[in-house]
Design an enzyme around this catalytic site. Structure first.
Site, PDB file in Angstrom:
ATOM      1  N   HIS A  94       0.816  -1.100   0.112  1.00 51.18           N
ATOM      2  CA  HIS A  94      -0.053   0.257  -0.049  1.00 51.18           C
ATOM      3  C   HIS A  94       0.818   1.421   0.049  1.00 51.18           C
ATOM      4  O   HIS A  94       0.637   2.269  -0.538  1.00 51.18           O
ATOM      5  CB  HIS A  94      -0.904   0.022   1.027  1.00 51.18           C
ATOM      6  CG  HIS A  94      -2.176  -0.837   0.926  1.00 51.18           C
ATOM      7  ND1 HIS A  94      -2.227  -1.950   0.922  1.00 51.18           N
ATOM      8  CD2 HIS A  94      -3.459  -0.210   0.644  1.00 51.18           C
ATOM      9  CE1 HIS A  94      -3.540  -2.647   0.639  1.00 51.18           C
ATOM     10  NE2 HIS A  94      -4.278  -1.491   0.440  1.00 51.18           N
ATOM     11  N   LYS A 117      -9.505  -7.658   8.737  1.00 46.34           N
ATOM     12  CA  LYS A 117     -10.280  -7.869   9.892  1.00 46.34           C
ATOM     13  C   LYS A 117     -10.178  -6.765  10.669  1.00 46.34           C
ATOM     14  O   LYS A 117      -9.082  -6.033  10.597  1.00 46.34           O
ATOM     15  CB  LYS A 117      -9.738  -9.266  10.589  1.00 46.34           C
ATOM     16  CG  LYS A 117      -8.327  -9.037  11.104  1.00 46.34           C
ATOM     17  CD  LYS A 117      -7.716  -9.911  12.000  1.00 46.34           C
ATOM     18  CE  LYS A 117      -6.054 -10.223  12.054  1.00 46.34           C
ATOM     19  NZ  LYS A 117      -5.591  -9.482  13.143  1.00 46.34           N
TER      20      LYS A 117
END
Lengths: 238, 280
Positions: free
Chosen positions: A77, A142
């Site tokens: 990222h 999550k």
């Protein structure tokens, strides 16, 4: 090779074996927790998403994804973000696509992938809104997301899914293909193109602004000293 | 004096890294099975059953239980009558980790410089805690620690006047803030007292105590039981999707502290609370 489920997922939709019954129970329970009126259970969705199908998903929906996912976590990222800052293109077409926040353990010989469960999504909160604004339609991880990410999910008709954390061996069974397509030097953090079949996820944040984590704990909260409306709150401020 | 060749340390640590990442200890498996029976939420039960299935797949197919095979935390309890030969002990420990993570197809999750963040490629260095104990044996515990839960861990430097209620609030706050991020059901390791680093180390060490074994100190035992009950009333539940089993155990260690302080460390571990122990 690992044992595989039926390649025909349409057949699986109509099956009423024990597992599917349990899944239905699971989702009907979640639907009571959620604030959403219409919950569609056990939806089978093709990814990359077809037109507006991400926006139709609702918090609490249990979904099986079949198609292509791209893995990217912290380091990938950061690189993608820096590429965009330099006006360079991303290493894959994110339009209507789904990113899985996951760095697998190495595959043993003859296997597609190693253990392959989700990592904590909040570390990608800094980078997610710009990707969503560029057309990313789904994220799998999550844990909680920031308000900034949830706002970007809403304005782009996207979706945030959770997979079961710590079930990497089980989840690896739904991955039928994996190849590194960018940033190979990052090792486990490289960008991988995964082919998945019936990959099980639950919708946490949806295009209406619902967040399953906001509501799920309330039903069972019996502890006065714990602010049940703000579970996981302190770490999702970015 | 007993002489131990460090090659024995290399092979033991290699094997323990692989063992810990594929096979959960019996106390943990029993606790997850028990949790699946008593969880009130259907969703929660479903998740706990999936975790049991995950453990079976990991064992049978030799796939790590979790893809985050952790940073290798190693406790070395060395009998004072032991002499090591054949090389430097610390090199041997790192070599054992290198071989275990390589040959065991475990994920390499360690970056060298924490700011520059280049992966070291072999999961070294390990985090090593030495202690000298009586006798001529070496007790090794390998506890690979995943960072989803490690990131949710906290230290609170409380005031003496905060007392036991302050300690309880610290633990409950850490668990609440961890929420779904720490992959509940969790195991909560708590260190009370000592200094800043001592309480953190106690909290870490407490995680490798069998979770069906309560503190030998009756006051701490009561605190463990009360905190577990209250954590499980938080509603966070398996996967953070709501339920009555948020933690499987609270393990507390304590140590004398300074007249001015009440340090409390909370080291949270996910349901994959891994450790392998061996004596040489």
């Amino acid at each position: 090779m690992l044992p595989r489920k039926s390649p025909c997922h349409k057949k699986l939709v109509t099956e009423s074996d024990g597992d599917r019954m349990a899944d239905r129970l699971m989702c009907s329970e979640l639907s009571q927790v959620g604030t959403v009126k219409e919950i569609e259970m056990n939806r089978h969705i093709e990814v990359p998403f077809l037109e507006a199908s991400a926006a139709s998903l609702r918090a609490g929906d249990c979904v099986y994804l079949t198609g292509i996912l791209y893995t990217a976590r912290d380091a990938a990222h950061k690189r993608m973000y820096e590429a965009l800052e330099r006006n360079e293109s991303l290493p894959f077409d994110i339009r209507d696509g789904v990113i899985y926040y996951m760095g697998p353990s190495p595959a043993r010989p003859g296997r597609v992938i190693g253990s392959a469960g989700p990592t904590t999504s909040s570390r990608m909160d800094k980078y997610a809104p710009i990707l969503l604004d560029m057309g990313l339609k789904g994220m799998i991880g999550k844990g909680r997301r920031s308000q900034g990410v949830k706002d970007a999910v809403k304005r782009n008709g996207a979706v945030y899914f959770a997979a079961v954390g710590g079930a990497g061996a089980l989840l690896s069974r739904s991955i039928v293909g994996a190849e590194v397509i960018a940033y190979e030097d990052l090792g486990t953090e490289a960008v991988r193109r995964l082919k998945v079949r019936e990959f099980p996820v639950i919708v946490v944040a949806d295009a209406e602004g619902n967040d399953l984590y906001d509501t799920a704990a309330q039903r069972y909260c019996r502890e006065a000293t714990v602010d049940c409306m703000n579970i996981g709150g302190a770490i999702s401020q970015t | 004096m007993r002489i131990i060749n460090v090659d024995l340390v290399v092979s033991a640590i290699k094997e323990m890294c692989i063992e810990a990442n594929h096979f959960l200890s019996q106390d943990m498996k029993d606790a997850i099975e028990e949790a699946a029976k008593k969880e009130e939420s259907v969703v929660g039960r479903q998740i706990l059953e999936q975790l049991q299935e995950n453990l079976n797949i990991a064992k049978q197919e030799m796939i790590p239980i979790c893809q985050d095979t952790g940073m290798a935390v190693i406790f070395m309890e060395i009998g004072q009558d032991v002499h090591f030969e054949g090389g430097f002990l610390e090199d041997a420990i790192h070599e054992g980790v290198r071989q275990g993570y390589g040959e065991g197809y475990l994920r390499k999750s360690v970056v060298g410089n924490p700011i520059l963040r280049k992966n070291t490629g072999d999961n070294t260095p390990a985090i090593i805690h030495y202690s000298i104990v009586p006798g001529d044996q070496v007790h090794i515990t390998v506890a690979p620690k995943g960072f989803g839960s490690e990131n949710m861990s906290r230290i609170f430097m409380l005031k003496p006047s905060d007392g036991i209620e302050g300690v309880k609030n610290a633990v409950l706050t850490a668990v609440k803030d961890a929420g779904p991020n720490a992959c509940p059901p969790m195991v909560v390791g708590v260190g009370i007292g000592g200094t800043f680093e001592k309480c953190a180390l106690m909290a870490k060490r407490a995680l490798s105590r069998p979770i069906d074994k309560r503190s030998e100190d009756s006051g701490m035992r009561e605190l463990e039981e009360e905190l577990l009950e209250r954590i499980n009333r938080s509603g966070i539940g398996p996967g953070g999707l709501g339920g009555t089993v948020t933690a499987l155990a609270v393990n507390i260690d304590s140590y004398p502290t300074h007249i001015a302080g009440l340090p409390v460390a909370v080291n949270i571990c996910c349901h994959v609370n891994r450790h392998a122990t061996r004596s040489l």
